[in-house]
Design a protein around this motif. Structure first.
Motif, mmCIF file in Angstrom:
data_model
loop_
_atom_site.group_PDB
_atom_site.id
_atom_site.type_symbol
_atom_site.label_atom_id
_atom_site.label_comp_id
_atom_site.label_asym_id
_atom_site.label_seq_id
_atom_site.Cartn_x
_atom_site.Cartn_y
_atom_site.Cartn_z
ATOM 1 N N GLY A 38 0.774 -1.311 0.352
ATOM 2 C CA GLY A 38 0.099 0.114 0.035
ATOM 3 C C GLY A 38 0.688 1.318 0.049
ATOM 4 O O GLY A 38 0.456 2.437 0.154
ATOM 5 N N LYS A 39 2.100 1.157 0.019
ATOM 6 C CA LYS A 39 3.067 2.471 -0.036
ATOM 7 C C LYS A 39 3.459 2.850 -1.240
ATOM 8 O O LYS A 39 4.143 3.851 -1.520
ATOM 9 C CB LYS A 39 4.364 1.926 0.863
ATOM 10 N N LEU A 40 3.106 2.226 -2.501
ATOM 11 C CA LEU A 40 3.412 2.489 -3.894
ATOM 12 C C LEU A 40 2.293 2.920 -4.738
ATOM 13 O O LEU A 40 1.342 2.230 -4.940
ATOM 14 C CB LEU A 40 4.327 1.327 -4.324
ATOM 15 N N ASP A 41 2.396 4.237 -5.054
ATOM 16 C CA ASP A 41 1.585 4.393 -6.104
ATOM 17 C C ASP A 41 1.868 4.187 -7.375
ATOM 18 O O ASP A 41 2.757 4.527 -8.229
ATOM 19 C CB ASP A 41 1.078 6.100 -6.095
ATOM 20 N N ILE A 42 1.377 2.738 -8.088
ATOM 21 C CA ILE A 42 1.756 2.422 -9.211
ATOM 22 C C ILE A 42 1.313 3.134 -10.414
ATOM 23 O O ILE A 42 2.038 3.608 -11.490
ATOM 24 C CB ILE A 42 1.352 0.853 -9.448
ATOM 25 N N CYS A 88 14.342 8.136 -5.892
ATOM 26 C CA CYS A 88 14.591 9.299 -5.952
ATOM 27 C C CYS A 88 14.092 10.185 -5.044
ATOM 28 O O CYS A 88 12.974 9.959 -4.720
ATOM 29 C CB CYS A 88 14.439 10.022 -7.334
ATOM 30 N N GLU A 89 14.798 10.796 -4.129
ATOM 31 C CA GLU A 89 14.204 11.564 -3.138
ATOM 32 C C GLU A 89 15.012 13.177 -3.197
ATOM 33 O O GLU A 89 16.159 13.428 -3.394
ATOM 34 C CB GLU A 89 14.602 11.254 -1.781
ATOM 35 N N GLY A 90 13.945 14.213 -3.429
ATOM 36 C CA GLY A 90 14.648 15.457 -3.568
ATOM 37 C C GLY A 90 13.457 16.732 -3.702
ATOM 38 O O GLY A 90 12.305 16.378 -3.470
ATOM 39 N N TRP A 130 11.321 4.850 -8.964
ATOM 40 C CA TRP A 130 10.169 5.431 -8.002
ATOM 41 C C TRP A 130 10.791 6.723 -7.355
ATOM 42 O O TRP A 130 11.912 6.996 -7.118
ATOM 43 C CB TRP A 130 10.127 4.417 -6.780
ATOM 44 N N ALA A 131 9.908 7.515 -7.391
ATOM 45 C CA ALA A 131 9.943 8.777 -6.341
ATOM 46 C C ALA A 131 9.663 8.602 -4.870
ATOM 47 O O ALA A 131 8.485 7.814 -4.658
ATOM 48 C CB ALA A 131 9.177 10.126 -7.100
ATOM 49 N N VAL A 132 10.442 9.076 -4.242
ATOM 50 C CA VAL A 132 10.101 8.971 -2.646
ATOM 51 C C VAL A 132 9.543 10.155 -2.164
ATOM 52 O O VAL A 132 9.769 11.533 -2.365
ATOM 53 C CB VAL A 132 11.331 9.028 -1.782
ATOM 54 N N ARG A 133 8.373 10.121 -1.575
ATOM 55 C CA ARG A 133 7.569 11.224 -1.176
ATOM 56 C C ARG A 133 8.015 11.703 0.257
ATOM 57 O O ARG A 133 8.545 10.885 1.018
ATOM 58 C CB ARG A 133 6.125 10.704 -1.123
ATOM 59 N N PRO A 134 7.353 13.050 0.687
ATOM 60 C CA PRO A 134 7.842 13.324 2.096
ATOM 61 C C PRO A 134 7.703 12.415 3.318
ATOM 62 O O PRO A 134 8.180 12.301 4.348
ATOM 63 C CB PRO A 134 7.451 14.760 2.148
ATOM 64 N N VAL A 144 4.754 15.221 -10.010
ATOM 65 C CA VAL A 144 5.334 16.116 -9.080
ATOM 66 C C VAL A 144 4.563 17.098 -8.126
ATOM 67 O O VAL A 144 4.661 16.962 -6.889
ATOM 68 C CB VAL A 144 6.668 17.091 -9.787
ATOM 69 N N TYR A 145 3.614 17.599 -8.755
ATOM 70 C CA TYR A 145 2.708 18.427 -8.136
ATOM 71 C C TYR A 145 1.286 17.795 -7.877
ATOM 72 O O TYR A 145 0.293 18.336 -7.673
ATOM 73 C CB TYR A 145 2.668 19.831 -8.766
ATOM 74 N N HIS A 146 1.423 16.701 -7.371
ATOM 75 C CA HIS A 146 0.229 15.690 -6.979
ATOM 76 C C HIS A 146 -0.335 16.372 -5.883
ATOM 77 O O HIS A 146 0.609 16.744 -4.836
ATOM 78 C CB HIS A 146 0.250 14.513 -7.077
ATOM 79 N N GLY A 147 -1.646 16.248 -5.493
ATOM 80 C CA GLY A 147 -2.225 16.511 -4.251
ATOM 81 C C GLY A 147 -3.440 16.714 -4.497
ATOM 82 O O GLY A 147 -4.279 16.398 -5.569
ATOM 83 N N THR A 148 -4.228 17.398 -3.642
ATOM 84 C CA THR A 148 -5.810 17.386 -3.404
ATOM 85 C C THR A 148 -6.363 18.420 -4.404
ATOM 86 O O THR A 148 -7.343 18.066 -5.026
ATOM 87 C CB THR A 148 -6.339 17.980 -1.945
ATOM 88 N N TRP A 149 -5.575 19.272 -4.817
ATOM 89 C CA TRP A 149 -6.089 20.413 -5.859
ATOM 90 C C TRP A 149 -5.964 19.691 -7.222
ATOM 91 O O TRP A 149 -6.871 19.666 -7.986
ATOM 92 C CB TRP A 149 -5.024 21.626 -6.060
#
Length: 361
Positions: free
Chosen positions: A30-34, A123-125, A67-71, A153-158
């Motif tokens: 459940g930790k990876l958005d495929i 990748c984390e940054g 994979w991108a590492v999220r905060p 990169v700019y994923h989120g609620t918006w």
């Protein structure tokens, strides 16, 4: 930016695999958005999908995935989505390979697949760093569009709400904007274009500023206002000429003016029938600002200009001085704006300098 190479087993990858439809596809406990909600629903075709499983069954290496590492410590597939979904679907029993589903395999065969190690770069940054890296690795498979790269990169609620307005088949933006927008909502081209208009080209800045807002209604209201203005100003629909124009920019320049739609339509209709105009799409901007460069008016041919040059004895029709042919241009004696035609009888050869002075006067 931090990049690490990890070895992830198929068993780890497929743990808690779930296809949520429009809400995306997840795995890795459940930790990876495929397939995050912002992306298209691309999956490999049969032969490509089978090649992935065949590679794993034979113990051959698959290409590295990213994979991108999220905060918050979760992950998102940046490259390798189709390979990952193919693996997860097979282990989940969604399809067969060589007439055998995963659950038909012997236990040792199943274990061999589950123990197979995938090579994953994590990748984390900062967002800007990940966007730049994402652009660099987006070189294989089903390439993402520029807007899909930004969405990654700019994923989120918006963004999740914006997709409901602009990024689904038969979405509200398609219902009112198909007549005026190029591209496809599912390729994120509608969303990209509207943000581009509203932000005056600063798409990434706009997405960053709105990333964690709950609603994209403000962007929808803006778009709806632009389309309402276009429909009111130019009520006669001409899809061939109207589709793909930069209506947001046109609205920004002229949206506050008092305009007579009947008068504009009369001009548009007349100009549409004018054979001198090569770019009919430019008529809409021309009737608003009078700039002839929008129209791509028909030009004199090189043969016509050469003949007229010889007829004039190589002399400019304005100043009377002699010039080489390359130093002269074809000019309308009677301007197009005064119903002059692009025909030999209305042609004069003038020096480049005289033509510039004439145009400026």
């Amino acid at each position: 930016m931090k990049i690490e190479l990890k070895k992830i087993t198929v068993k780890e990858l497929t743990e808690n695999y779930e296809d949520k439809g429009d809400a995306g596809v997840v795995g890795y406990g459940g930790k990876l958005d495929i397939r995050p909600p912002y992306q298209r629903e691309f999956i490999y075709k049969g032969a490509q999908r089978d090649a992935v499983i065949d590679t794993i069954r034979k113990g051959f290496p698959l290409n590295v995935m990213y994979w991108a590492v999220r905060p918050d410590g979760t992950f998102e597939v940046m490259d390798g989505q189709q390979r990952t979904i193919s693996i997860c679907q097979y282990v989940n029993g969604d399809y067969s390979f060589n007439d055998r589903a995963f659950y038909n395999l012997e236990s040792d065969e199943q274990q061999q697949i589950l123990d197979y190690k995938l090579m994953i770069y994590q990748c984390e940054g900062e967002d800007s760093e990940k966007l730049d890296w994402f652009k660099t690795i987006n070189i294989a498979g089903e390439k993402l569009t520029a807007q899909e790269l930004r969405n990654a990169v700019y994923h989120g609620t918006w963004l999740a709400d914006a997709k409901n307005w602009f990024s689904k088949p038969n979405c509200p933006a398609q219902a009112i904007g198909d007549m005026y927008l190029n591209g496809s909502p599912i390729r994120q081209e509608y969303l990209e274009k509207v943000i581009d208009w509203h932000s005056e080209g600063k798409i990434e800045k706009y997405m960053s500023e709105h990333q964690h807002q709950d609603s994209a209604k403000e962007l929808w209201n803006y778009f709806e206002g632009v389309i309402d203005w276009v429909r009111t100003t130019f009520p006669v629909e001409r899809k061939k000429e109207m589709k793909g124009l930069e209506w947001g920019d046109i609205h920004r320049k002229h949206g506050r003016r008092e305009l007579d739609s009947d008068e504009l339509e009369e001009k548009v209709e007349e100009l549409m029938a004018n054979e001198e105009i090569q770019r009919k799409r430019g008529i809409y901007e021309y009737v608003l600002d009078g700039d002839e460069s929008h129209l791509k008016l028909r030009q004199f041919s090189d043969s016509q200009k050469r003949s007229k040059y010889e007829q004039q004895g190589g002399k400019c029709a304005i100043c009377g001085e002699a010039f080489d042919y390359e130093e002269m241009e074809g000019d309308h004696i009677k301007p197009w704006s005064k119903e002059g035609k692009t025909e030999f009888s209305n042609l004069q050869m003038v020096s480049i300098e005289c033509n510039r002075k004439k145009g400026a006067s």
